[in-house]
Design a protein around this motif. Structure first.
Motif, PDB file in Angstrom:
ATOM      1  N   GLU A   1     -13.923   2.768   9.231  1.00 56.28           N
ATOM      2  CA  GLU A   1     -12.896   2.676  10.262  1.00 56.28           C
ATOM      3  C   GLU A   1     -12.654   1.213  10.639  1.00 56.28           C
ATOM      4  N   LEU A   2     -11.450   0.740  10.386  1.00 60.81           N
ATOM      5  CA  LEU A   2     -11.041  -0.599  10.769  1.00 60.81           C
ATOM      6  C   LEU A   2      -9.990  -0.485  11.869  1.00 60.81           C
ATOM      7  N   PHE A   3      -9.804  -1.561  12.640  1.00 59.29           N
ATOM      8  CA  PHE A   3      -8.863  -1.512  13.759  1.00 59.29           C
ATOM      9  C   PHE A   3      -7.962  -2.751  13.752  1.00 59.29           C
ATOM     10  N   PHE A   4      -6.740  -2.562  14.252  1.00 59.06           N
ATOM     11  CA  PHE A   4      -5.714  -3.594  14.225  1.00 59.06           C
ATOM     12  C   PHE A   4      -5.075  -3.723  15.603  1.00 59.06           C
ATOM     13  N   LEU A   5      -4.791  -4.974  15.997  1.00 67.70           N
ATOM     14  CA  LEU A   5      -4.100  -5.191  17.261  1.00 67.70           C
ATOM     15  C   LEU A   5      -2.808  -4.388  17.313  1.00 67.70           C
ATOM     16  N   ASP A   6      -2.014  -4.439  16.259  1.00 70.45           N
ATOM     17  CA  ASP A   6      -0.758  -3.700  16.197  1.00 70.45           C
ATOM     18  C   ASP A   6      -0.338  -3.580  14.735  1.00 70.45           C
ATOM     19  N   GLU A   7       0.845  -3.016  14.509  1.00 70.78           N
ATOM     20  CA  GLU A   7       1.275  -2.781  13.132  1.00 70.78           C
ATOM     21  C   GLU A   7       1.644  -4.077  12.421  1.00 70.78           C
ATOM     22  N   ALA A   8       2.177  -5.057  13.153  1.00 69.44           N
ATOM     23  CA  ALA A   8       2.491  -6.341  12.524  1.00 69.44           C
ATOM     24  C   ALA A   8       1.237  -7.000  11.976  1.00 69.44           C
ATOM     25  N   THR A   9       0.140  -6.899  12.705  1.00 67.33           N
ATOM     26  CA  THR A   9      -1.135  -7.444  12.244  1.00 67.33           C
ATOM     27  C   THR A   9      -1.594  -6.731  10.976  1.00 67.33           C
ATOM     28  N   ALA A  10      -1.480  -5.409  10.969  1.00 64.16           N
ATOM     29  CA  ALA A  10      -1.871  -4.632   9.788  1.00 64.16           C
ATOM     30  C   ALA A  10      -1.006  -4.998   8.584  1.00 64.16           C
ATOM     31  N   PHE A  11       0.299  -5.138   8.804  1.00 57.48           N
ATOM     32  CA  PHE A  11       1.186  -5.531   7.712  1.00 57.48           C
ATOM     33  C   PHE A  11       0.800  -6.899   7.162  1.00 57.48           C
ATOM     34  N   ALA A  12       0.546  -7.854   8.060  1.00 56.80           N
ATOM     35  CA  ALA A  12       0.186  -9.203   7.626  1.00 56.80           C
ATOM     36  C   ALA A  12      -1.069  -9.178   6.755  1.00 56.80           C
ATOM     37  N   ALA A  13      -2.037  -8.348   7.126  1.00 62.94           N
ATOM     38  CA  ALA A  13      -3.278  -8.247   6.363  1.00 62.94           C
ATOM     39  C   ALA A  13      -3.076  -7.556   5.017  1.00 62.94           C
ATOM     40  N   GLY A  14      -1.964  -6.833   4.871  1.00 64.97           N
ATOM     41  CA  GLY A  14      -1.662  -6.186   3.608  1.00 64.97           C
ATOM     42  C   GLY A  14      -1.743  -4.676   3.615  1.00 64.97           C
ATOM     43  N   HIS A  15      -1.789  -4.065   4.802  1.00 60.38           N
ATOM     44  CA  HIS A  15      -1.849  -2.610   4.911  1.00 60.38           C
ATOM     45  C   HIS A  15      -0.444  -2.012   5.001  1.00 60.38           C
ATOM     46  N   ARG A  16      -0.362  -0.701   4.836  1.00 63.45           N
ATOM     47  CA  ARG A  16       0.887   0.053   4.977  1.00 63.45           C
ATOM     48  C   ARG A  16       0.604   1.307   5.786  1.00 63.45           C
ATOM     49  N   PRO A  17       1.653   2.014   6.292  1.00 64.77           N
ATOM     50  CA  PRO A  17       1.421   3.249   7.051  1.00 64.77           C
ATOM     51  C   PRO A  17       0.820   4.353   6.186  1.00 64.77           C
ATOM     52  N   CYS A  18      -0.024   5.161   6.800  1.00 66.59           N
ATOM     53  CA  CYS A  18      -0.659   6.310   6.145  1.00 66.59           C
ATOM     54  C   CYS A  18       0.340   7.458   6.006  1.00 66.59           C
ATOM     55  N   PHE A  19       0.368   8.098   4.832  1.00 63.75           N
ATOM     56  CA  PHE A  19       1.278   9.223   4.607  1.00 63.75           C
ATOM     57  C   PHE A  19       0.713  10.538   5.131  1.00 63.75           C
ATOM     58  N   PHE A  20      -0.525  10.534   5.643  1.00 66.43           N
ATOM     59  CA  PHE A  20      -1.101  11.766   6.183  1.00 66.43           C
ATOM     60  C   PHE A  20      -0.889  11.864   7.692  1.00 66.43           C
ATOM     61  N   CYS A  21      -1.469  10.928   8.435  1.00 64.76           N
ATOM     62  CA  CYS A  21      -1.379  11.027   9.893  1.00 64.76           C
ATOM     63  C   CYS A  21      -0.121  10.357  10.452  1.00 64.76           C
ATOM     64  N   ARG A  22       0.574   9.562   9.632  1.00 60.85           N
ATOM     65  CA  ARG A  22       1.781   8.871  10.093  1.00 60.85           C
ATOM     66  C   ARG A  22       2.930   9.124   9.112  1.00 60.85           C
ATOM     67  N   ARG A  23       3.118  10.377   8.745  1.00 63.41           N
ATOM     68  CA  ARG A  23       4.076  10.693   7.680  1.00 63.41           C
ATOM     69  C   ARG A  23       5.487  10.210   7.991  1.00 63.41           C
ATOM     70  N   ASP A  24       5.953  10.414   9.205  1.00 64.65           N
ATOM     71  CA  ASP A  24       7.316   9.980   9.541  1.00 64.65           C
ATOM     72  C   ASP A  24       7.453   8.465   9.430  1.00 64.65           C
ATOM     73  N   ASP A  25       6.482   7.737   9.984  1.00 63.26           N
ATOM     74  CA  ASP A  25       6.508   6.282   9.876  1.00 63.26           C
ATOM     75  C   ASP A  25       6.410   5.836   8.418  1.00 63.26           C
ATOM     76  N   ALA A  26       5.552   6.486   7.656  1.00 62.29           N
ATOM     77  CA  ALA A  26       5.377   6.125   6.254  1.00 62.29           C
ATOM     78  C   ALA A  26       6.656   6.361   5.460  1.00 62.29           C
ATOM     79  N   ASN A  27       7.348   7.448   5.746  1.00 63.83           N
ATOM     80  CA  ASN A  27       8.608   7.710   5.052  1.00 63.83           C
ATOM     81  C   ASN A  27       9.690   6.719   5.463  1.00 63.83           C
ATOM     82  N   ARG A  28       9.707   6.330   6.748  1.00 62.07           N
ATOM     83  CA  ARG A  28      10.659   5.306   7.176  1.00 62.07           C
ATOM     84  C   ARG A  28      10.345   3.975   6.496  1.00 62.07           C
ATOM     85  N   PHE A  29       9.063   3.665   6.404  1.00 65.62           N
ATOM     86  CA  PHE A  29       8.656   2.430   5.747  1.00 65.62           C
ATOM     87  C   PHE A  29       9.047   2.461   4.273  1.00 65.62           C
TER      88      PHE A  29
END
Length: 209
Positions: A69-97
């Motif tokens: 389990e890792l944690f991020f200040l916000d989504e911009a921080t996660a994006f900068a580090a190289g992560h993307r939205p999860c298609f399981f728990c964040r399906r709508d966000d992942a599809n928008r992305f």
């Protein structure tokens, strides 16, 4: 003592008492007996960003031989580090992305696996964080883009930089000179194509000039 599980915009993993808006993982990279990180910082090219609360499920952090389990200040921080939205728990966000990724990068029907492979190339340079040249003027970068200058990371918001810290954002004390892009270029193009990342409240509360 806080666990070493908070991700910075450069992709480093630090210990801090500040809690982030999102969790996520890069596979199994910890020892559950000691709740400490292994030497490796990922075990899969799928670096994802997840909700901290989902269906009421609860799991003890770093307590099992399961994903770390890792944690991020916000989504911009996660994006900068190289992560993307999860298609399981964040399906709508992942599809928008994914839709924004396709529009911004001129592709169609891109899979999560294909995005992961592209991101893995863009976020790493021989095992270390890859920095990129800016594609244009600072003022033209989309909200949510993140930059690096020296040892400091900055969020671009309404055409101006905000200084990142584990606790949130503050106005930059000086103009940026020759910063480098932290956000992977393919993700940056998704931001430019309309994906709006979830930002920490301190990014939204900054006074206007």
């Amino acid at each position: 003592m806080p666990l070493q599980n908070r991700v910075t915009p450069t992709g480093d993993i630090i210990a801090t008492p500040h809690r982030g808006m999102f969790t996520g993982n890069r596979g199994i990279i910890h020892d559950p007996a000691t709740k400490t990180l292994l030497k490796k910082r990922w075990s899969t090219p799928a670096w994802i960003t997840c909700l901290c609360e989902f269906r009421g499920w609860r799991r003890p952090v770093m307590a099992r031989r399961s994903w770390t389990e890792l944690f991020f200040l916000d989504e911009a921080t996660a994006f900068a580090a190289g992560h993307r939205p999860c298609f399981f728990c964040r399906r709508d966000d992942a599809n928008r992305f994914r839709a924004a990724w396709e529009g911004g990068n001129g592709v169609s029907k891109v899979s999560a696996k294909a995005m992961d492979a592209r991101l893995h190339l863009e976020r790493l340079d021989r095992g270390r964080k890859r920095l990129h040249a800016l594609p244009g003027p600072l003022a033209e970068l989309p909200d949510g883009a993140m930059l690096q200058q020296g040892e400091q990371s900055f969020l671009m918001m309404k055409g101006r930089p905000l200084l990142w810290s584990p606790a949130g954002y503050a106005r930059a004390a000086h103009e940026l000179e020759s910063p480098m892009l932290l956000t992977p270029p393919s993700t940056l193009r998704a931001l430019g194509a309309g994906y709006q990342p979830a930002l920490h409240p301190t990014a939204l509360d900054q006074p206007r000039d």
